[in-house]
Enzyme design. Structure first.
Site, short mmCIF file in Angstrom:
data_model
loop_
_atom_site.label_atom_id
_atom_site.label_comp_id
_atom_site.label_asym_id
_atom_site.label_seq_id
_atom_site.Cartn_x
_atom_site.Cartn_y
_atom_site.Cartn_z
N GLU A 40 0.82 -1.22 0.00
CA GLU A 40 0.00 0.00 0.00
C GLU A 40 0.86 1.27 0.00
OE1 GLU A 40 -2.97 -0.16 3.07
OE2 GLU A 40 -3.69 -2.12 2.46
N GLU B 295 -5.19 -8.69 0.97
CA GLU B 295 -5.86 -8.33 2.23
C GLU B 295 -7.32 -8.05 1.93
OE1 GLU B 295 -4.40 -5.02 4.42
OE2 GLU B 295 -2.30 -5.61 4.23
O1 IFM Z 1 -4.29 -3.22 9.10
C1 IFM Z 1 -4.23 -2.67 7.83
C2 IFM Z 1 -3.03 -3.20 7.07
O2 IFM Z 1 -1.85 -2.95 7.75
C3 IFM Z 1 -2.94 -2.53 5.72
N1 IFM Z 1 -4.19 -2.65 5.02
C4 IFM Z 1 -5.38 -2.26 5.70
C5 IFM Z 1 -5.47 -2.98 7.03
C6 IFM Z 1 -6.77 -2.57 7.76
O3 IFM Z 1 -6.77 -1.20 7.95
#
Ligand code: IFM
Length: 463
Positions: A163, A368
């Protein structure tokens, strides 16, 4: 709803969110240690301690992965454990930890997927200017070479960054993530240098592959769907602008080797893009083998507050992180929300996947996806979390629909294996398939974990 054989089922974590032991064995401080120790930065003053004590309890966590039946485990490496000052001498004890972890994961028959950067920049590099400084990209490539040499014989799938949008814009524009700076021009330079670092590290990771080794390299993005709140020209224009600084400012240098002209024009008063040097875009757009997608919620965009119920207007992931979009508004649409307040709409994931597959043209993995809810241990000792199961189910259906529409989806990783430190929200938000009692560090597989194990085992969504 059945997924094809070979579809990969995994779970994700990141170093700072679970490891704890932030000063052990020569680890240097990261920007998240500094930021979380700064009063008012993180809810309840929470820090990376105790985390989920994964640094010492990783054998138990690997055993849990085995119980969940996952095929791959995505973790991140803490750069300050490896190079405490971000450059220079390598800390052998830091490497040893990831050596042990990778060996344990492999022994459990699980494929380790390593991410090099999940936001924990060594503080010494931030002191030297951080990601807005070009030099940081070169230091990142050096660190990538160290990790390639340490784990490249066992880790076949590498993602450079997690990210980059959050690292650049939540950290350097919105100031809600480490290092907590509110400098729009610097955030754009940070973004560029993150992507440059990704390209440099990609080349490094591809070096020295023995014959027959299939090392795959990519990165993990968090594109989101931005939809106009109404079809008015003003809302459409605001949506285009927000999409430029949320999605295209990342995707275009990565996959098209350009910066979008409209974004450069929109940002004219903020930056002259002087950070962009000849040849950079060839580096940022070096071919990748896969792209990871993180998705949680879509957003609806309005050009102004006019006519909106104030209760429905939100910061939308902190609107000041959308550089040049201070006037833009994020509108809640009355959909069900998770515990963290994010609206649930799996069509957003479908849209993200179909759009990104057109741009990236490589296999995609959801790296994710998940939901925070205020879980509690029930009297029967279990954690009953039907809302999280419904969230996973609906989003997996969206993934399957995207596959039917031709998107080359190759796997899905739940966020997260364990409850963990949720950045500015501290320990107040629980995303895990496994519940963690932070007092005792007791782990309990939640109902959603048992559900996910069944899905991973059968490749099928129960009705
Ligand atoms: O916890 C975070 C992760 O570190 C990065 N993506 C989003 C998740 C939820 O906010």
């Amino acid at each position: 709803m059945r997924f094809p054989p070979g579809f990969l089922w995994g779970a994700s974590t990141s170093a700072f969110q679970i490891e704890g032991h932030t000063t052990a064995d020569g680890r240097g401080p990261s920007i998240w240690d500094t930021f979380s120790a700064t009063p008012g930065s993180v809810l309840n003053g929470d820090t990376g301690e105790p985390g989920a004590d994964h640094y010492t309890r990783y054998p138990e966590d690997v055993a849990l992965m085995g119980e969940l039946g996952i095929g791959a485990y995505r973790f991140s490496i803490a750069w300050p454990r490896i190079m405490p000052d971000g450059r220079g001498p390598v800390n052998r004890a830091g490497i040893d930890f990831y050596d042990r972890l990778v060996d344990a994961v492999l022994e459990a028959g699980i494929d380790p997927w390593a991410t090099l950067y999940h936001w924990d920049l060594p503080q010494a590099l931030e002191d030297a200017g951080g990601w807005p400084e070009r030099d940081t990209a070169y230091r990142f490539a050096e660190y990538a070479a160290v990790m390639r040499d340490a784990l490249g014989d066992r880790v076949s799938c590498w993602t450079t960054l997690n990210e980059p949008w959050c690292a650049a814009f939540l950290g350097y524009a919105g100031g809600i993530h480490a290092p907590g700076r509110r400098e729009p021009a610097a955030s754009l330079a940070a973004c560029h240098h993150l992507l440059l670092g990704h390209g440099l590290a990609t080349a490094v990771l591809r070096e020295g592959q023995g014959a027959g080794t299939a090392r795959r390299v990519g990165l993990v993005l968090n594109p989101t769907t931005l939809r106009p709140n109404s079809p008015t020209p003003a809302d459409l224009a605001a949506t285009r602008r927000a999409d430029g600084v949320r999605n295209r400012v990342i995707d275009d240098p990565l996959f098209r080797g350009t910066y979008p002209e409209d974004v450069r024009e929109d940002l004219r008063e903020i930056t002259d893009f002087a950070f962009l040097r000849d040849g950079d875009l060839a580096v940022t757009s070096a071919p990748v083998d896969l792209v990871g997608v993180n998705f949680y919620t879509p957003h609806w965009i309005a050009a102004s507050d006019a006519g909106l119920d104030p209760a429905t207007v939100t910061g939308g992931g902190d609107s000041t992180s959308y550089v040049g979009c201070d006037d833009v508004r994020f509108v809640l649409r009355g959909l069900p929300r998770t515990g963290i307040g994010w609206e649930v709409d799996p069509t957003g994931l479908y849209d993200v996947l179909t759009r990104l597959s057109d741009t990236a043209r490589v296999p995609l993995y959801v790296i994710e996806n998940g939901a925070a809810y205020p879980d509690e241990v029930a009297e029967d000792g279990a954690v009953h979390d039907p809302e999280r199961i419904a969230y996973f189910d609906s989003h997996l259906r969206a993934v399957r629909e995207a596959m039917k529409a031709g998107v080359p989806m190759a796997g899905y990783f739940a966020w997260s294996l364990l409850d963990n430190f949720e950045w500015a929200f501290g320990y107040s938000q629980r995303f895990g398939l496994v519940h963690v009692d932070y007092e005792t560090q007791t782990r309990r597989i939640k109902d959603s974990g048992h559900w996910y194990a069944r899905v991973a085992r059968t490749g099928e969504l129960p009705r």
